[in-house]
Scaffold this motif. Structure first.
Motif, PDB file in Angstrom:
ATOM      1  N   GLU A 201       0.825  -1.204   0.000  1.00  0.00           N
ATOM      2  CA  GLU A 201       0.000   0.000   0.000  1.00  0.00           C
ATOM      3  C   GLU A 201       0.865   1.263   0.000  1.00  0.00           C
ATOM      4  O   GLU A 201       0.562   2.238  -0.700  1.00  0.00           O
ATOM      5  N   GLU A 202       1.934   1.251   0.780  1.00  0.00           N
ATOM      6  CA  GLU A 202       2.841   2.407   0.825  1.00  0.00           C
ATOM      7  C   GLU A 202       3.519   2.622  -0.514  1.00  0.00           C
ATOM      8  O   GLU A 202       3.646   3.763  -0.985  1.00  0.00           O
ATOM      9  N   ILE A 203       3.940   1.540  -1.133  1.00  0.00           N
ATOM     10  CA  ILE A 203       4.605   1.643  -2.438  1.00  0.00           C
ATOM     11  C   ILE A 203       3.650   2.204  -3.482  1.00  0.00           C
ATOM     12  O   ILE A 203       4.000   3.122  -4.236  1.00  0.00           O
ATOM     13  N   THR A 204       2.434   1.684  -3.516  1.00  0.00           N
ATOM     14  CA  THR A 204       1.435   2.145  -4.485  1.00  0.00           C
ATOM     15  C   THR A 204       1.097   3.616  -4.261  1.00  0.00           C
ATOM     16  O   THR A 204       1.014   4.402  -5.219  1.00  0.00           O
ATOM     17  N   ALA A 205       0.887   4.007  -3.007  1.00  0.00           N
ATOM     18  CA  ALA A 205       0.532   5.391  -2.699  1.00  0.00           C
ATOM     19  C   ALA A 205       1.650   6.354  -3.066  1.00  0.00           C
ATOM     20  O   ALA A 205       1.399   7.427  -3.638  1.00  0.00           O
ATOM     21  N   THR A 206       2.888   5.991  -2.761  1.00  0.00           N
ATOM     22  CA  THR A 206       4.026   6.868  -3.070  1.00  0.00           C
ATOM     23  C   THR A 206       4.184   7.051  -4.567  1.00  0.00           C
ATOM     24  O   THR A 206       4.413   8.170  -5.053  1.00  0.00           O
ATOM     25  N   ARG A 207       4.049   5.982  -5.325  1.00  0.00           N
ATOM     26  CA  ARG A 207       4.186   6.079  -6.780  1.00  0.00           C
ATOM     27  C   ARG A 207       3.047   6.898  -7.388  1.00  0.00           C
ATOM     28  O   ARG A 207       3.246   7.648  -8.348  1.00  0.00           O
ATOM     29  N   ALA A 208       1.843   6.782  -6.822  1.00  0.00           N
ATOM     30  CA  ALA A 208       0.707   7.573  -7.313  1.00  0.00           C
ATOM     31  C   ALA A 208       0.914   9.050  -7.006  1.00  0.00           C
ATOM     32  O   ALA A 208       0.647   9.922  -7.847  1.00  0.00           O
ATOM     33  N   LEU A 209       1.392   9.363  -5.805  1.00  0.00           N
ATOM     34  CA  LEU A 209       1.673  10.758  -5.446  1.00  0.00           C
ATOM     35  C   LEU A 209       2.762  11.332  -6.326  1.00  0.00           C
ATOM     36  O   LEU A 209       2.698  12.500  -6.738  1.00  0.00           O
ATOM     37  N   PHE A 210       3.777  10.516  -6.612  1.00  0.00           N
ATOM     38  CA  PHE A 210       4.851  10.987  -7.487  1.00  0.00           C
ATOM     39  C   PHE A 210       4.312  11.393  -8.852  1.00  0.00           C
ATOM     40  O   PHE A 210       4.683  12.450  -9.394  1.00  0.00           O
ATOM     41  N   LYS A 211       3.432  10.596  -9.425  1.00  0.00           N
ATOM     42  CA  LYS A 211       2.898  10.896 -10.760  1.00  0.00           C
ATOM     43  C   LYS A 211       2.108  12.199 -10.758  1.00  0.00           C
ATOM     44  O   LYS A 211       2.217  12.997 -11.692  1.00  0.00           O
ATOM     45  N   ARG A 212       1.336  12.429  -9.701  1.00  0.00           N
ATOM     46  CA  ARG A 212       0.587  13.687  -9.611  1.00  0.00           C
ATOM     47  C   ARG A 212       1.538  14.859  -9.426  1.00  0.00           C
ATOM     48  O   ARG A 212       1.356  15.923 -10.016  1.00  0.00           O
ATOM     49  N   TRP A 213       2.549  14.664  -8.587  1.00  0.00           N
ATOM     50  CA  TRP A 213       3.542  15.722  -8.342  1.00  0.00           C
ATOM     51  C   TRP A 213       4.353  15.993  -9.599  1.00  0.00           C
ATOM     52  O   TRP A 213       4.586  17.149  -9.966  1.00  0.00           O
ATOM     53  N   ALA A 214       4.796  14.935 -10.283  1.00  0.00           N
ATOM     54  CA  ALA A 214       5.632  15.092 -11.479  1.00  0.00           C
ATOM     55  C   ALA A 214       4.894  15.827 -12.586  1.00  0.00           C
ATOM     56  O   ALA A 214       5.516  16.542 -13.395  1.00  0.00           O
ATOM     57  N   ALA A 215       3.565  15.677 -12.651  1.00  0.00           N
ATOM     58  CA  ALA A 215       2.773  16.342 -13.688  1.00  0.00           C
ATOM     59  C   ALA A 215       2.798  17.856 -13.539  1.00  0.00           C
ATOM     60  O   ALA A 215       2.497  18.581 -14.495  1.00  0.00           O
ATOM     61  N   THR A 216       3.174  18.346 -12.349  1.00  0.00           N
ATOM     62  CA  THR A 216       3.217  19.796 -12.123  1.00  0.00           C
ATOM     63  C   THR A 216       4.618  20.361 -12.278  1.00  0.00           C
ATOM     64  O   THR A 216       4.810  21.564 -12.138  1.00  0.00           O
ATOM     65  N   ARG A 217       5.601  19.488 -12.563  1.00  0.00           N
ATOM     66  CA  ARG A 217       6.991  19.919 -12.640  1.00  0.00           C
ATOM     67  C   ARG A 217       7.411  20.153 -14.081  1.00  0.00           C
ATOM     68  O   ARG A 217       6.844  19.593 -15.022  1.00  0.00           O
ATOM     69  N   THR A 218       8.434  20.979 -14.262  1.00  0.00           N
ATOM     70  CA  THR A 218       8.941  21.270 -15.603  1.00  0.00           C
ATOM     71  C   THR A 218      10.210  20.475 -15.923  1.00  0.00           C
ATOM     72  O   THR A 218      10.618  20.412 -17.082  1.00  0.00           O
ATOM     73  N   GLU A 219      10.820  19.867 -14.882  1.00  0.00           N
ATOM     74  CA  GLU A 219      12.020  19.075 -15.135  1.00  0.00           C
ATOM     75  C   GLU A 219      11.698  17.867 -16.005  1.00  0.00           C
ATOM     76  O   GLU A 219      10.632  17.257 -15.880  1.00  0.00           O
TER      77      GLU A 219
END
Length: 210
Positions: free
Chosen positions: A94-112
Protein backbone atom coordinates in the motif's frame (compact mmCIF):
# COMPACT_ATOMS: atom_id res chain seq x y z
CA UNK A 1 7.32 1.70 6.62
CA UNK A 2 8.95 -0.17 9.46
CA UNK A 3 12.58 -0.28 10.56
CA UNK A 4 13.67 -3.92 10.60
CA UNK A 5 17.20 -3.43 11.92
CA UNK A 6 19.98 -0.91 12.42
CA UNK A 7 23.76 -1.12 12.32
CA UNK A 8 25.74 1.77 13.83
CA UNK A 9 29.46 2.56 13.56
CA UNK A 10 31.22 5.58 15.12
CA UNK A 11 28.03 7.45 15.96
CA UNK A 12 28.36 9.35 19.22
CA UNK A 13 28.91 6.82 22.03
CA UNK A 14 28.45 3.77 19.79
CA UNK A 15 31.58 2.37 18.18
CA UNK A 16 29.73 -0.68 16.90
CA UNK A 17 26.12 -1.62 17.57
CA UNK A 18 23.57 -3.79 15.81
CA UNK A 19 19.91 -3.94 16.82
CA UNK A 20 17.12 -6.03 15.31
CA UNK A 21 13.51 -4.95 15.80
CA UNK A 22 12.15 -8.29 14.65
CA UNK A 23 10.17 -10.41 17.07
CA UNK A 24 12.12 -13.66 17.04
CA UNK A 25 9.14 -15.70 18.24
CA UNK A 26 6.61 -14.76 15.55
CA UNK A 27 9.15 -13.51 12.97
CA UNK A 28 7.51 -10.12 12.42
CA UNK A 29 8.44 -6.50 13.07
CA UNK A 30 6.85 -5.25 16.26
CA UNK A 31 4.64 -2.16 16.16
CA UNK A 32 6.10 -1.12 19.50
CA UNK A 33 9.60 -1.49 20.85
CA UNK A 34 10.68 -0.69 24.39
CA UNK A 35 14.20 0.65 24.90
CA UNK A 36 15.44 0.32 28.47
CA UNK A 37 18.72 1.43 30.01
CA UNK A 38 20.35 3.55 32.67
CA UNK A 39 21.01 7.25 32.07
CA UNK A 40 23.86 7.78 29.63
CA UNK A 41 23.76 4.32 28.09
CA UNK A 42 22.63 5.56 24.67
CA UNK A 43 18.83 5.23 24.48
CA UNK A 44 18.45 8.68 22.91
CA UNK A 45 21.49 8.11 20.69
CA UNK A 46 19.84 4.98 19.27
CA UNK A 47 16.69 6.95 18.45
CA UNK A 48 18.77 9.71 16.85
CA UNK A 49 20.61 7.14 14.74
CA UNK A 50 17.26 5.94 13.40
CA UNK A 51 15.77 9.39 12.91
CA UNK A 52 18.73 11.09 11.20
CA UNK A 53 18.95 9.02 7.98
CA UNK A 54 15.15 8.85 7.79
CA UNK A 55 14.91 12.65 8.10
CA UNK A 56 17.35 13.00 5.20
CA UNK A 57 15.66 10.39 3.02
CA UNK A 58 12.17 11.80 3.59
CA UNK A 59 13.47 15.31 2.80
CA UNK A 60 12.54 16.74 6.19
CA UNK A 61 16.12 18.05 6.31
CA UNK A 62 18.66 18.69 3.57
CA UNK A 63 21.90 18.00 5.46
CA UNK A 64 23.13 16.55 8.73
CA UNK A 65 23.63 20.02 10.22
CA UNK A 66 19.87 20.66 9.84
CA UNK A 67 19.05 17.85 12.29
CA UNK A 68 17.36 19.50 15.26
CA UNK A 69 17.30 17.27 18.32
CA UNK A 70 18.16 18.28 21.86
CA UNK A 71 21.59 16.86 22.67
CA UNK A 72 22.65 16.41 19.04
CA UNK A 73 25.62 18.65 18.24
CA UNK A 74 26.44 18.77 14.51
CA UNK A 75 29.95 20.01 15.27
CA UNK A 76 30.71 16.72 17.04
CA UNK A 77 29.06 14.50 14.44
CA UNK A 78 32.40 13.26 13.04
CA UNK A 79 34.36 13.53 16.27
CA UNK A 80 35.43 9.87 16.16
CA UNK A 81 35.60 9.58 12.38
CA UNK A 82 32.88 9.37 9.76
CA UNK A 83 29.78 7.72 11.25
CA UNK A 84 28.04 4.99 9.33
CA UNK A 85 24.42 4.04 9.97
CA UNK A 86 22.59 1.34 8.04
CA UNK A 87 18.84 0.86 8.34
CA UNK A 88 16.89 -2.02 6.89
CA UNK A 89 13.43 -0.62 6.14
CA UNK A 90 10.33 -2.54 5.08
CA UNK A 91 7.60 -1.07 2.85
CA UNK A 92 4.07 -2.41 2.45
CA UNK A 93 2.42 -2.78 -0.96
CA UNK A 94 0.00 0.00 0.00
CA UNK A 95 2.84 2.41 0.82
CA UNK A 96 4.60 1.64 -2.44
CA UNK A 97 1.43 2.15 -4.48
CA UNK A 98 0.53 5.39 -2.70
CA UNK A 99 4.03 6.87 -3.07
CA UNK A 100 4.19 6.08 -6.78
CA UNK A 101 0.71 7.57 -7.31
CA UNK A 102 1.67 10.76 -5.45
CA UNK A 103 4.85 10.99 -7.49
CA UNK A 104 2.90 10.90 -10.76
CA UNK A 105 0.59 13.69 -9.61
CA UNK A 106 3.54 15.72 -8.34
CA UNK A 107 5.63 15.09 -11.48
CA UNK A 108 2.77 16.34 -13.69
CA UNK A 109 3.22 19.80 -12.12
CA UNK A 110 6.99 19.92 -12.64
CA UNK A 111 8.94 21.27 -15.60
CA UNK A 112 12.02 19.07 -15.13
CA UNK A 113 12.39 16.41 -17.78
CA UNK A 114 14.33 13.73 -15.88
CA UNK A 115 12.46 12.79 -12.73
CA UNK A 116 13.08 9.44 -11.08
CA UNK A 117 10.01 7.38 -10.23
CA UNK A 118 10.03 5.73 -6.80
CA UNK A 119 10.85 2.03 -6.82
CA UNK A 120 8.79 -0.92 -5.66
CA UNK A 121 11.24 -2.69 -3.32
CA UNK A 122 9.68 -4.14 -0.19
CA UNK A 123 12.99 -4.06 1.69
CA UNK A 124 15.37 -1.11 1.32
CA UNK A 125 18.77 -0.66 2.94
CA UNK A 126 19.20 3.03 3.78
CA UNK A 127 22.80 4.07 4.47
CA UNK A 128 24.19 7.23 6.00
CA UNK A 129 27.96 7.25 5.45
CA UNK A 130 29.41 10.44 6.85
CA UNK A 131 27.41 13.20 5.17
CA UNK A 132 26.10 11.05 2.32
CA UNK A 133 22.72 9.31 2.59
CA UNK A 134 21.85 6.77 -0.12
CA UNK A 135 20.32 3.43 -1.09
CA UNK A 136 21.28 0.82 -3.68
CA UNK A 137 19.41 2.75 -6.41
CA UNK A 138 17.94 6.22 -6.79
CA UNK A 139 14.51 4.66 -7.30
CA UNK A 140 14.73 3.01 -3.87
CA UNK A 141 15.78 6.31 -2.27
CA UNK A 142 12.70 8.06 -3.63
CA UNK A 143 10.46 5.47 -2.00
CA UNK A 144 10.95 7.54 1.15
CA UNK A 145 9.64 10.74 -0.47
CA UNK A 146 5.89 10.09 -0.31
CA UNK A 147 5.15 12.81 2.23
CA UNK A 148 7.39 15.21 0.34
CA UNK A 149 5.33 14.69 -2.83
CA UNK A 150 2.11 15.14 -0.86
CA UNK A 151 3.29 18.36 0.83
CA UNK A 152 4.26 19.85 -2.50
CA UNK A 153 1.09 19.07 -4.44
CA UNK A 154 -1.22 21.96 -5.29
CA UNK A 155 -5.01 21.92 -5.24
CA UNK A 156 -7.47 24.59 -6.31
CA UNK A 157 -9.60 26.12 -3.56
CA UNK A 158 -11.84 29.06 -4.37
CA UNK A 159 -9.96 29.70 -7.59
CA UNK A 160 -6.62 29.86 -5.77
CA UNK A 161 -3.75 27.36 -5.94
CA UNK A 162 -3.06 26.05 -2.42
CA UNK A 163 -0.31 23.69 -1.32
CA UNK A 164 -1.95 20.41 -0.32
CA UNK A 165 0.37 20.06 2.69
CA UNK A 166 -0.72 23.44 4.04
CA UNK A 167 -4.34 22.65 3.21
CA UNK A 168 -4.19 19.49 5.33
CA UNK A 169 -2.45 21.24 8.22
CA UNK A 170 -4.92 24.12 8.14
CA UNK A 171 -7.91 21.79 8.12
CA UNK A 172 -6.52 19.91 11.10
CA UNK A 173 -6.10 23.22 12.97
CA UNK A 174 -9.59 24.36 11.99
CA UNK A 175 -11.19 21.07 13.05
CA UNK A 176 -9.39 21.21 16.38
CA UNK A 177 -10.26 24.81 17.12
CA UNK A 178 -13.86 24.83 15.96
CA UNK A 179 -14.90 21.60 17.68
CA UNK A 180 -17.04 22.82 20.63
CA UNK A 181 -16.16 19.73 22.67
CA UNK A 182 -12.45 20.57 22.47
CA UNK A 183 -12.58 24.14 23.70
CA UNK A 184 -15.33 23.33 26.23
CA UNK A 185 -13.15 20.65 27.77
CA UNK A 186 -10.08 22.88 27.69
CA UNK A 187 -11.71 25.99 29.18
CA UNK A 188 -14.39 24.43 31.35
CA UNK A 189 -16.68 27.01 32.94
CA UNK A 190 -14.68 29.80 31.30
CA UNK A 191 -15.60 28.61 27.81
CA UNK A 192 -17.66 31.18 25.85
CA UNK A 193 -20.83 30.16 23.99
CA UNK A 194 -20.05 28.21 20.82
CA UNK A 195 -21.51 30.94 18.61
CA UNK A 196 -19.22 33.59 20.12
CA UNK A 197 -16.23 31.32 19.82
CA UNK A 198 -16.85 30.63 16.13
CA UNK A 199 -17.43 34.34 15.47
CA UNK A 200 -14.10 35.19 17.11
CA UNK A 201 -12.31 32.56 15.00
CA UNK A 202 -13.86 33.86 11.79
CA UNK A 203 -12.90 37.43 12.68
CA UNK A 204 -9.32 36.32 13.33
CA UNK A 205 -9.21 34.42 10.05
CA UNK A 206 -10.38 37.49 8.14
CA UNK A 207 -7.64 39.61 9.74
CA UNK A 208 -4.99 37.02 8.87
CA UNK A 209 -6.20 36.78 5.28
CA UNK A 210 -6.44 40.54 4.79
Amino acid sequence: MKVESISITNFKRFENLEVSFQNQTINTISNRFLVLGDNGTGKTTLLQAIALPLALATKQIQRVTDFDWLGFLPGRYQRWGAPRIELSVLFTDEEITATRALFKRWAATRTERSLIEPGDSKRVRLILDGERCYTATDAQYYQFAGRYYARNLYITEGGTQVLLGWYWERKEIENYLIDPKVFKKALGSNAPPASEYRAALLASAEKIGA
